[in-house]
Design a protein around this motif. Structure first.
Motif, PDB file in Angstrom:
ATOM      1  N   VAL A   1       0.807  -1.012   0.098  1.00 40.33           N
ATOM      2  CA  VAL A   1      -0.035   0.089  -0.022  1.00 40.33           C
ATOM      3  C   VAL A   1       0.928   1.272  -0.009  1.00 40.33           C
ATOM      4  CG1 VAL A   1      -1.730   1.437   1.351  1.00 40.33           C
ATOM      5  CG2 VAL A   1      -2.086  -1.196   1.117  1.00 40.33           C
ATOM      6  N   LYS A   2       2.060   1.234   0.926  1.00 35.69           N
ATOM      7  CA  LYS A   2       2.831   2.374   0.833  1.00 35.69           C
ATOM      8  C   LYS A   2       3.564   2.547  -0.513  1.00 35.69           C
ATOM      9  CE  LYS A   2       3.559   2.198   5.831  1.00 35.69           C
ATOM     10  NZ  LYS A   2       4.381   1.607   6.910  1.00 35.69           N
ATOM     11  N   VAL A   3       4.102   1.530  -1.069  1.00 29.46           N
ATOM     12  CA  VAL A   3       4.951   1.486  -2.449  1.00 29.46           C
ATOM     13  C   VAL A   3       3.939   2.240  -3.471  1.00 29.46           C
ATOM     14  CG1 VAL A   3       5.695   0.064  -4.078  1.00 29.46           C
ATOM     15  CG2 VAL A   3       6.398  -0.393  -1.770  1.00 29.46           C
ATOM     16  N   PHE A   4       2.615   1.576  -3.501  1.00 35.40           N
ATOM     17  CA  PHE A   4       1.960   2.237  -4.608  1.00 35.40           C
ATOM     18  C   PHE A   4       1.538   3.552  -4.328  1.00 35.40           C
ATOM     19  CE2 PHE A   4       1.713  -2.298  -5.843  1.00 35.40           C
ATOM     20  CZ  PHE A   4       2.006  -2.249  -7.322  1.00 35.40           C
ATOM     21  N   ASP A   5       1.261   3.860  -3.034  1.00 32.59           N
ATOM     22  CA  ASP A   5       0.742   5.262  -2.526  1.00 32.59           C
ATOM     23  C   ASP A   5       2.005   6.265  -3.078  1.00 32.59           C
ATOM     24  OD1 ASP A   5      -1.027   7.332  -1.616  1.00 32.59           O
ATOM     25  OD2 ASP A   5       0.251   7.175   0.267  1.00 32.59           O
ATOM     26  N   THR A   6       3.294   5.838  -2.710  1.00 33.88           N
ATOM     27  CA  THR A   6       4.151   6.709  -3.218  1.00 33.88           C
ATOM     28  C   THR A   6       4.736   6.798  -4.456  1.00 33.88           C
ATOM     29  OG1 THR A   6       5.520   5.899  -0.972  1.00 33.88           O
ATOM     30  CG2 THR A   6       6.830   6.777  -2.684  1.00 33.88           C
ATOM     31  N   LEU A   7       4.368   5.604  -5.174  1.00 36.64           N
ATOM     32  CA  LEU A   7       4.466   5.646  -6.669  1.00 36.64           C
ATOM     33  C   LEU A   7       3.650   6.738  -7.352  1.00 36.64           C
ATOM     34  CD1 LEU A   7       5.375   2.071  -7.602  1.00 36.64           C
ATOM     35  CD2 LEU A   7       6.886   3.803  -8.013  1.00 36.64           C
ATOM     36  N   GLY A   8       2.324   6.576  -6.909  1.00 37.74           N
ATOM     37  CA  GLY A   8       1.220   7.287  -7.413  1.00 37.74           C
ATOM     38  C   GLY A   8       1.637   9.014  -7.268  1.00 37.74           C
ATOM     39  N   LYS A   9       2.040   9.046  -5.914  1.00 37.14           N
ATOM     40  CA  LYS A   9       2.218  10.484  -5.751  1.00 37.14           C
ATOM     41  C   LYS A   9       3.563  11.038  -6.400  1.00 37.14           C
ATOM     42  CE  LYS A   9       0.328  10.459  -1.244  1.00 37.14           C
ATOM     43  NZ  LYS A   9       0.536  10.458   0.484  1.00 37.14           N
ATOM     44  N   GLN A  10       4.470  10.188  -6.564  1.00 38.80           N
ATOM     45  CA  GLN A  10       5.787  10.588  -7.508  1.00 38.80           C
ATOM     46  C   GLN A  10       5.411  10.544  -8.994  1.00 38.80           C
ATOM     47  OE1 GLN A  10       8.537  11.782  -5.992  1.00 38.80           O
ATOM     48  NE2 GLN A  10       7.479  11.170  -4.013  1.00 38.80           N
ATOM     49  N   ILE A  11       4.746   9.996  -9.378  1.00 37.10           N
ATOM     50  CA  ILE A  11       4.108   9.891 -10.964  1.00 37.10           C
ATOM     51  C   ILE A  11       3.383  11.228 -11.062  1.00 37.10           C
ATOM     52  CG2 ILE A  11       2.835   9.035 -12.754  1.00 37.10           C
ATOM     53  CD1 ILE A  11       3.954   6.286 -11.517  1.00 37.10           C
ATOM     54  N   THR A  12       2.556  11.521 -10.256  1.00 38.93           N
ATOM     55  CA  THR A  12       1.721  12.784 -10.258  1.00 38.93           C
ATOM     56  C   THR A  12       2.443  14.244 -10.216  1.00 38.93           C
ATOM     57  OG1 THR A  12      -0.304  11.810  -9.145  1.00 38.93           O
ATOM     58  CG2 THR A  12      -0.139  14.056  -8.973  1.00 38.93           C
ATOM     59  N   LYS A  13       3.698  14.077  -9.340  1.00 39.84           N
ATOM     60  CA  LYS A  13       4.501  15.090  -9.238  1.00 39.84           C
ATOM     61  C   LYS A  13       5.186  15.352 -10.536  1.00 39.84           C
ATOM     62  CE  LYS A  13       8.089  16.891  -6.303  1.00 39.84           C
ATOM     63  NZ  LYS A  13       8.791  16.516  -5.182  1.00 39.84           N
ATOM     64  N   ALA A  14       5.708  14.407 -11.057  1.00 37.86           N
ATOM     65  CA  ALA A  14       6.628  14.315 -12.141  1.00 37.86           C
ATOM     66  C   ALA A  14       5.731  14.781 -13.416  1.00 37.86           C
ATOM     67  CB  ALA A  14       7.184  13.008 -12.767  1.00 37.86           C
ATOM     68  N   GLY A  15       4.297  14.227 -13.449  1.00 34.26           N
ATOM     69  CA  GLY A  15       3.400  14.704 -14.637  1.00 34.26           C
ATOM     70  C   GLY A  15       2.989  15.953 -14.675  1.00 34.26           C
ATOM     71  N   LYS A  16       2.744  16.493 -13.290  1.00 33.95           N
ATOM     72  CA  LYS A  16       2.664  17.868 -13.155  1.00 33.95           C
ATOM     73  C   LYS A  16       3.448  18.824 -13.470  1.00 33.95           C
ATOM     74  CE  LYS A  16      -1.228  17.588  -9.753  1.00 33.95           C
ATOM     75  NZ  LYS A  16      -1.970  17.701  -8.697  1.00 33.95           N
ATOM     76  N   ALA A  17       4.925  18.618 -13.057  1.00 35.19           N
ATOM     77  CA  ALA A  17       5.946  19.168 -13.539  1.00 35.19           C
ATOM     78  C   ALA A  17       6.356  19.236 -14.957  1.00 35.19           C
ATOM     79  CB  ALA A  17       7.140  18.612 -12.841  1.00 35.19           C
TER      80      ALA A  17
END
Length: 158
Positions: A89-105
């Motif tokens: 759960v922590k892994v996929f939550d972190t991945l989702g947040k990092q991918i969101t951050k990269a996508g927005k950037a």
């Protein structure tokens, strides 16, 4: 006649109960299968969409959020699998947040104007993308190691 009517009701009810109980199998193997299946679904989403555009990245992040939610809702009675579940759960939550951050950037870099402030915006976006993707890569490596641990645990006899 009365006995025949009882059988008409008893047989379908018994069959329904048997199917219901077999669908709720909480054996270690069944729990492992459910957990590994959910993790594999998340990994397949990442593999399929890596290196794509902004909208795809944001969609991937949303899909990973759904995988995280699915993982959270699993009812795994096995204490060891429950720990693995929490880690995933922590892994996929972190991945989702990092991918969101990269996508927005990436999106902000694409909309930057050709000016001094635009170049600064692009530079900040590059830094944000690098940071997010580095973190995501580290998390993905942790996920791979965790998946190997789960498979090893699940291959042990009960």
């Amino acid at each position: 006649m009365l006995v025949w009517r009882k059988h008409i009701v008893i047989i379908p009810v018994s069959l329904s109960i048997a199917l219901l109980l077999s669908g709720c199998d909480n054996s270690k193997v069944a729990q492992c299968d459910r957990l590994i299946s959910a993790v594999s679904e998340g990994n397949a989403l990442i593999e399929k969409n890596k290196g794509q555009q902004v909208t795809t990245s944001l969609k991937l992040a949303s899909d990973l959020e759904a995988v995280t939610k699915s993982l959270k809702q699993m009812n795994l009675p096995d204490p060891s699998l429950k720990k693995y579940q929490d880690k995933f759960v922590k892994v996929f939550d972190t991945l989702g947040k990092q991918i969101t951050k990269a996508g927005k950037a990436l999106g902000s870099a694409k909309t930057a104007q050709a000016s001094e402030s635009g170049r600064e915006k692009i530079q900040k976006a590059r830094t944000d993308i690098d940071t997010a993707l580095t973190s995501a890569a580290t998390t993905a490596k942790q996920s791979d190691a965790l998946e190997a641990e789960v498979k090893k645990y699940c291959s042990q006899p009960e």
